[in-house]
Design an enzyme around this catalytic site. Structure first.
Site, PDB file in Angstrom:
ATOM      1  N   LYS A  22       0.967  -1.216   0.012  1.00  0.00           N
ATOM      2  CA  LYS A  22      -0.039  -0.013   0.050  1.00  0.00           C
ATOM      3  C   LYS A  22       0.882   1.442  -0.079  1.00  0.00           C
ATOM      4  CE  LYS A  22      -3.791  -0.404   2.309  1.00  0.00           C
ATOM      5  NZ  LYS A  22      -4.680  -0.670   3.277  1.00  0.00           N
ATOM      6  N   ARG A  91      -3.376   2.896   8.345  1.00  0.00           N
ATOM      7  CA  ARG A  91      -3.802   1.769   7.858  1.00  0.00           C
ATOM      8  C   ARG A  91      -2.781   0.781   7.643  1.00  0.00           C
ATOM      9  NH1 ARG A  91      -6.904   3.534   2.370  1.00  0.00           N
ATOM     10  NH2 ARG A  91      -8.073   1.604   2.832  1.00  0.00           N
ATOM     11  N   GLY A 100      -8.477  -7.194   4.178  1.00  0.00           N
ATOM     12  CA  GLY A 100      -9.361  -7.575   5.201  1.00  0.00           C
ATOM     13  C   GLY A 100      -8.557  -8.165   6.499  1.00  0.00           C
ATOM     14  N   MET A 102      -5.661  -7.204   8.455  1.00  0.00           N
ATOM     15  CA  MET A 102      -5.151  -6.703   9.388  1.00  0.00           C
ATOM     16  C   MET A 102      -5.933  -5.205   9.587  1.00  0.00           C
ATOM     17  SD  MET A 102      -1.230  -7.352   8.570  1.00  0.00           S
ATOM     18  CE  MET A 102      -1.411  -6.642   7.108  1.00  0.00           C
ATOM     19  N   ARG A 332      -3.443  -1.131  -6.234  1.00  0.00           N
ATOM     20  CA  ARG A 332      -2.838  -2.509  -6.165  1.00  0.00           C
ATOM     21  C   ARG A 332      -3.073  -3.198  -7.320  1.00  0.00           C
ATOM     22  NH1 ARG A 332      -5.802  -4.572  -1.011  1.00  0.00           N
ATOM     23  NH2 ARG A 332      -7.816  -4.924  -1.792  1.00  0.00           N
ATOM     24  N   HIS A 448      -3.182 -41.777   2.083  1.00  0.00           N
ATOM     25  CA  HIS A 448      -3.165 -42.729   1.221  1.00  0.00           C
ATOM     26  C   HIS A 448      -4.354 -42.176   0.184  1.00  0.00           C
ATOM     27  CE1 HIS A 448      -4.864 -46.102  -0.812  1.00  0.00           C
ATOM     28  NE2 HIS A 448      -3.410 -46.500  -1.158  1.00  0.00           N
ATOM     29  N   ARG A 576       4.625 -47.923 -11.415  1.00  0.00           N
ATOM     30  CA  ARG A 576       4.672 -48.679 -10.187  1.00  0.00           C
ATOM     31  C   ARG A 576       4.283 -50.169 -10.476  1.00  0.00           C
ATOM     32  NH1 ARG A 576       1.780 -43.397  -8.355  1.00  0.00           N
ATOM     33  NH2 ARG A 576       0.773 -44.111 -10.495  1.00  0.00           N
ATOM     34  N   ARG A 631       9.793 -48.967 -12.675  1.00  0.00           N
ATOM     35  CA  ARG A 631      10.253 -49.209 -11.350  1.00  0.00           C
ATOM     36  C   ARG A 631       9.936 -50.745 -10.737  1.00  0.00           C
ATOM     37  NH1 ARG A 631       8.036 -45.822  -6.267  1.00  0.00           N
ATOM     38  NH2 ARG A 631       6.061 -47.374  -6.603  1.00  0.00           N
ATOM     39  N   GLU A 763      16.046 -41.990  -2.893  1.00  0.00           N
ATOM     40  CA  GLU A 763      14.773 -41.565  -1.933  1.00  0.00           C
ATOM     41  C   GLU A 763      15.241 -41.843  -0.583  1.00  0.00           C
ATOM     42  OE1 GLU A 763      11.593 -44.413  -3.010  1.00  0.00           O
ATOM     43  OE2 GLU A 763      13.114 -45.861  -3.778  1.00  0.00           O
ATOM     44  N   SER A 782      16.353 -40.996 -10.684  1.00  0.00           N
ATOM     45  CA  SER A 782      14.671 -40.270 -10.475  1.00  0.00           C
ATOM     46  C   SER A 782      14.570 -40.025  -8.855  1.00  0.00           C
ATOM     47  CB  SER A 782      13.787 -41.172 -10.948  1.00  0.00           C
ATOM     48  OG  SER A 782      12.504 -40.555 -10.936  1.00  0.00           O
ATOM     49  N   GLY A 784      12.779 -39.828  -5.606  1.00  0.00           N
ATOM     50  CA  GLY A 784      11.273 -40.232  -5.262  1.00  0.00           C
ATOM     51  C   GLY A 784      11.196 -39.386  -4.085  1.00  0.00           C
ATOM     52  N   THR A 785      10.560 -38.189  -4.229  1.00  0.00           N
ATOM     53  CA  THR A 785      10.545 -37.250  -3.044  1.00  0.00           C
ATOM     54  C   THR A 785       9.571 -37.486  -2.060  1.00  0.00           C
ATOM     55  OG1 THR A 785       8.971 -35.823  -4.540  1.00  0.00           O
ATOM     56  CG2 THR A 785      11.434 -35.275  -4.581  1.00  0.00           C
ATOM     57  N   ASN A 786       8.539 -38.490  -2.238  1.00  0.00           N
ATOM     58  CA  ASN A 786       7.754 -38.899  -1.080  1.00  0.00           C
ATOM     59  C   ASN A 786       8.551 -39.445  -0.087  1.00  0.00           C
ATOM     60  OD1 ASN A 786       5.530 -37.822  -2.761  1.00  0.00           O
ATOM     61  ND2 ASN A 786       5.004 -40.093  -3.421  1.00  0.00           N
ATOM     62  N   ASP A 787       9.233 -40.441  -0.367  1.00  0.00           N
ATOM     63  CA  ASP A 787       9.967 -41.270   0.608  1.00  0.00           C
ATOM     64  C   ASP A 787      11.170 -40.516   1.019  1.00  0.00           C
ATOM     65  OD1 ASP A 787       8.709 -43.489   0.849  1.00  0.00           O
ATOM     66  OD2 ASP A 787       9.592 -44.584  -0.377  1.00  0.00           O
ATOM     67  N   CYS A 850       9.915 -38.088  -9.650  1.00  0.00           N
ATOM     68  CA  CYS A 850       8.758 -38.884  -9.791  1.00  0.00           C
ATOM     69  C   CYS A 850       7.811 -38.902  -8.444  1.00  0.00           C
ATOM     70  CB  CYS A 850       8.809 -40.276 -10.336  1.00  0.00           C
ATOM     71  SG  CYS A 850       9.943 -41.334  -9.227  1.00  0.00           S
ATOM     72  N   TYR A 870      13.725 -33.621 -16.218  1.00  0.00           N
ATOM     73  CA  TYR A 870      12.183 -33.695 -16.429  1.00  0.00           C
ATOM     74  C   TYR A 870      11.477 -33.929 -15.039  1.00  0.00           C
ATOM     75  CZ  TYR A 870      12.697 -38.785 -15.565  1.00  0.00           C
ATOM     76  OH  TYR A 870      13.119 -39.846 -14.726  1.00  0.00           O
TER      77      TYR A 870
END
Length: 895
Positions: A22, A91, A100, A102, A332, A448, A576, A631, A763, A782, A784-787, A850, A870
């Site tokens: 602002k 303000r 809205g 603050m 803005r 899951h 998988r 895999r 992973e 590759s 395996g970012t989950n594990d 992946c 990729y």
């Protein structure tokens, strides 16, 4: 000495870090010569210092005094003077817009004495007392913490059904007295009569509002850092409540809802500040403002066009007219709906105000997601049952079923079903595939149910804790409402709402475009929708032209592969294979596990070979000419066996009846043998390949034979073999030897050359840290970012939200789930190390990701930055990843 205060003439629109959005925009409009009331900004640095120390910096009061005197000298009035007093607004204004969230206080400087001077200077006693009661109401609520309902009730009682504008000066004097009494009653102190004390207290209240619960919740939702602080803008008051020639309004240079060109907004005569957004009276459209005050209206339109041209974007503007004089109080870059974002970006390109690169940077993958999913017909009746977590967007309606078998059975006879479970597990996969949507009473957005549903593009509401699911009785209840199997329900994956009855859905035109092409989509839409579809196509096409990252899909079947390819996938980054052994095929894996001799195991494996070969034939055919990363079997073997507790009960009951239970006893023995306290960190992945002879070589042989058969037919099959959960280069070395031997055998049998890329999933933290060693055996990584996230943080994806995630969010440990958006500081650093060390050993090493993060808009930018080749994501997220990969390339080129 640190400069804590800046006059409006000192900043510009690029000073948002210091002056907040602002303040920076007020300075910019001042520099442009637009009619902005003069004032000054107290910096975000002052706010951070105040929040850290509990008191404002010692020099701040002096600098505020100097800025206030400059303002007074400029206007020839003094704050709170009893003759023609200067009044100011106080303000908030953070770097990122938080509308809205603050605080604001108007008319600061009024007291029992200056109100008379204001009345005389304005020649309007009613106006002065109206301004005073507004100050008391806002100051009491914002600064002193009085419940706003107290003021609202007192004011409503005084009005007795009359409109605000119908109140006389005497009525407003009475309101002032009531409000002052309420302040004393509720706080134990008088309303401060010293104008400077009002200013200082208002400033501190704005600082404090940065950490209110609603502000923190908003920042979490918008992923705004909690440590930025807010600026405070002190501005000379101009008054829209000075009679019929005055008023206040909000306008947009284009429609923020649809993106239509033209000016849009509301104007409320004889009103001030928050009246328009508070909805106390019905405002006029800007066309009516044209008739009411053509001069001010034309000045406003000129300013709107000038601001849109200057910012080269949709502008949101607040304005006040004081007795025929236009003042601009704020501008803005305006917030907009996803549809408006795409339309406006394309429009501005056509108007030659921005380039295609800039247009691409103006839209986001998250907006794209919201355009892709169907929505409930807003005209349809609905009855809310409960609300859970919006886990996977979309709208789904159908008959409630309470297990996977029922979902498959009912769907096979043409019924649309919603699978309702306490929580899902891998056994429910077929039911989730058959269902139109999934509803669970437990689990978070990374459970899951949520992860699998998003991967399949299924609508999902999870964590509906009010819902009591009884799978035995096949019914569920929430409060006084209940439904049983076969009853029609509807779930909204965008809001988490659950409804009784089948609420019809409306297909998304953007989804039709992605599935059927531009021409088909345009033939079925009106012109406004067609404009949206053309805009999406234009920006997505440009993203494909500029992006460096390739986009692959996670797909396990021919149907998934067809869908992914239609949506623009450039290969499969994760097949998988464990998903191929569910349902009727589960018994084949059981035979492998239960084999007591090598011959029995070989016989069981030989039964799997033709099944796997057929799977890979279908998959490789659908993705002909494109890479398919397969895999090898990853999950713990116990997942393919019956539940241990169920088997114990079954065997015990059989023994009580004196019945033979040899098969169940054998199964129980196998389950007991394989039982692990923490199976996700036990016998799975590469460990299976090393411990269970022939399991991985069977899968490799199936891939090789399918490839040989297709290549003999002239089909370009391009498989890649990926070994999961490797933590040691030796593990991969041993499996690689087996793979190479199998490929050589199959090549000799078919008289064809077979050589596949062999790589691994990164992973585990150890794999990332020893990537140079592993790269000696791997042609690709590759991530395996989950594990990798689970093993780095040390908590489970399936349990984290239910256990402590809400507390961590509330305390600021997380601003977003690390399973939803990549933790760049921790997990990201491991990825960077692996990239650097892996390519240091093997420069041509191919790198991808992946995990769930491959389709997350924010994470895609990180993967571009660290140099991956990729990303791979669920088929339905492929268009989003394509868009974000393009945006990442644009950002990299300009940044």
């Amino acid at each position: 000495m640190t400069d804590w205060v800046f006059d409006f003439v000192q900043g510009d629109k690029d000073s948002k870090d210091l002056l907040g959005g602002k303040g920076a925009n007020l300075a910019e409009m001042t520099r442009l010569g637009l009619p902005v009331p003069p004032g000054f900004t107290i910096t975000t640095e002052a706010c951070r210092a105040y929040l850290a120390d509990g008191v404002e910096p010692s020099a701040l009061r002096v600098q505020v005094t100097m800025a206030l005197r400059r303002l007074e000298n400029q206007l020839g009035r003094r704050l709170g003077d009893v003759v023609d007093p200067l009044l100011v607004s106080v303000r908030s204004g953070a770097k990122f817009s938080m509308p809205g969230m603050m605080e604001t206080v108007l008319n600061v400087g009024l007291n029992d004495y200056s109100v008379a001077g204001l009345a005389e200077a304005a020649n309007d006693e009613r106006f002065a007392w109206d301004s005073y009661r507004r100050l008391l109401q806002m100051f009491g609520r914002t600064v002193l913490g009085v419940d706003p309902e107290v003021f609202d009730h007192a004011f409503s009682s005084l009005k007795d059904g009359r409109a605000d504008t119908d109140l006389s000066a005497d009525d407003l004097k009475e309101a002032v007295q009531r409000f002052k009494d309420l302040i004393v009653e509720r706080t134990g102190r008088e309303f401060p009569q010293d104008p400077r004390e009002q200013l200082d207290m208002s400033m501190r209240a704005v600082f404090d509002s940065w950490n209110t619960p609603r502000a923190r919740v908003y920042r979490r939702r918008e992923r705004i850092p909690h440590d930025l602080g807010t600026a405070v803008n002190v501005c000379a008051m101009v008054f829209g409540n000075l009679g019929d020639t005055s008023g206040t309004g909000v306008c947009f240079t284009r429609d923020p809802a649809s993106g239509r060109t033209g000016v849009y907004g509301d104007y409320l005569p004889n009103a001030q500040g928050e009246d328009v957004v508070a909805g106390i009276r019905t405002p006029l459209a800007l066309d009516e403002f044209d008739k009411l005050d053509p001069t001010s209206s034309q000045q406003l339109r000129t300013a709107m066009r000038r601001l849109e041209t200057h910012y080269r974007d949709l502008c949101d503007i607040e304005f006040t007219v004081e007795r025929g004089k236009l003042w601009l109080l704020q501008t803005r870059v305006g917030k907009r709906t996803p549809a408006a974002a795409f339309r406006i970006a394309a429009q501005l390109v056509d108007e030659q105000l921005i380039t295609l690169d800039e247009a691409l940077s103006r839209v986001t993958g998250q907006q794209f997601v919201q355009l892709m999913f169907p929505q409930f017909d807003p005209k349809a009746p609905r009855e809310l049952v409960t609300t859970g977590l919006a886990a996977s967007p979309g709208a789904a309606a159908g008959r409630a079923v309470f297990d996977a078998a029922a979902a498959v059975e009912w769907a096979a006879r043409g019924e649309s079903v919603i699978l309702v479970r306490r929580e899902t597990n891998p056994d429910d996969l077929e039911g989730m595939i058959a269902a139109a949507g999934v509803l669970t009473a437990r689990g978070g957005k990374t459970s899951h149910a949520a992860v699998v549903a998003r991967g399949m593009g299924r609508t999902c509401v999870c964590g509906a804790e009010e819902l009591d699911v009884d799978p035995v009785a096949r019914k569920a209840r929430a409060g006084q409402l209940s439904f049983a199997e076969g009853d029609r329900i509807a779930i909204d994956g965008s809001t988490g709402a659950v409804f009784l009855g089948e609420v019809p859905v409306v297909d998304s035109p953007v989804s039709r475009y992605l599935a059927e092409g531009l021409e088909v989509a345009l033939s079925e839409t009106d012109e406004e929708t067609a404009e949206l579809v053309r805009a999406v196509d234009r920006l997505l096409t440009h993203a494909d032209e500029v992006r460096r990252l390739k986009v692959r899909a996670n797909a396990d079947s021919g149907e998934d592969a067809r869908r992914a390819r239609a949506l623009g996938a450039e290969g499969i980054g994760l097949c998988r294979t464990e998903h191929m052994f569910l349902g009727d095929r589960r018994g084949l894996i059981e035979k492998v596990i239960l084999a007591e001799t090598a011959d029995e195991r070989d016989a069981a494996l030989s039964m799997l070979l033709p099944v796997q070969r057929a799977d890979f034939l279908e998959l490789l055919t659908e993705m002909a000419g494109l890479p398919v990363t397969i895999r090898l079997l990853d999950p713990p073997l116990h997942e393919f066996l019956p539940d241990r507790a169920d088997l114990l009960v079954k065997v015990a009951r059989a023994e009580e009846r004196g019945e033979s239970s040899a098969v169940d006893t054998k199964l129980l023995s196998a389950v007991e043998r394989l039982h692990e306290s923490n199976p996700m960190l036990g016998l799975r992945g590469v460990r299976l390949g090393l411990v269970v002879p022939g399991l991985f070589t069977l899968q490799v042989r199936a891939v090789a034979e399918a490839t040989a058969e297709l290549r003999a037919k002239g089909v370009e099959a391009c498989p890649e073999i990926m070994v999961p959960l490797v933590g040691s280069a030796m593990e991969l070395h041993l499996i690689r030897q087996e793979v190479v031997e199998v490929l050589a055998e199959v090549a000799a049998e078919h008289g064809i050359e077979l050589s596949f890329p062999i790589g691994t999933m990164i992973e585990l933290p150890r794999a990332a840290l020893t990537a140079d060693r592993i790269a000696e055996e791997a042609e690709f990584f590759s991530f395996g970012t989950n594990d990798l996230t689970q093993t780095t943080w040390g908590f489970s994806r399936d349990d984290v939200e239910a256990a402590f995630f809400a507390t961590y969010l509330d305390k600021g440990v997380f601003t977003v789930s690390p399973f939803e958006t990549l933790d760049e500081i921790g997990v990201g650093q491991l990825i960077e190390i692996a990239v650097e060390r892996g390519r240091g050993k093997r420069p041509e090493l191919h790198l991808g990701v992946c995990g769930e993060h491959g389709g997350d808009p924010a994470s895609v930018h990180f993967f571009h930055h660290v140099g991956l080749d990729y990303v791979s994501c669920s088929p339905f997220r492929v268009p989003v990843a394509r868009l974000e990969a393009g945006r990442a390339a644009i950002g990299s080129a300009t940044g």
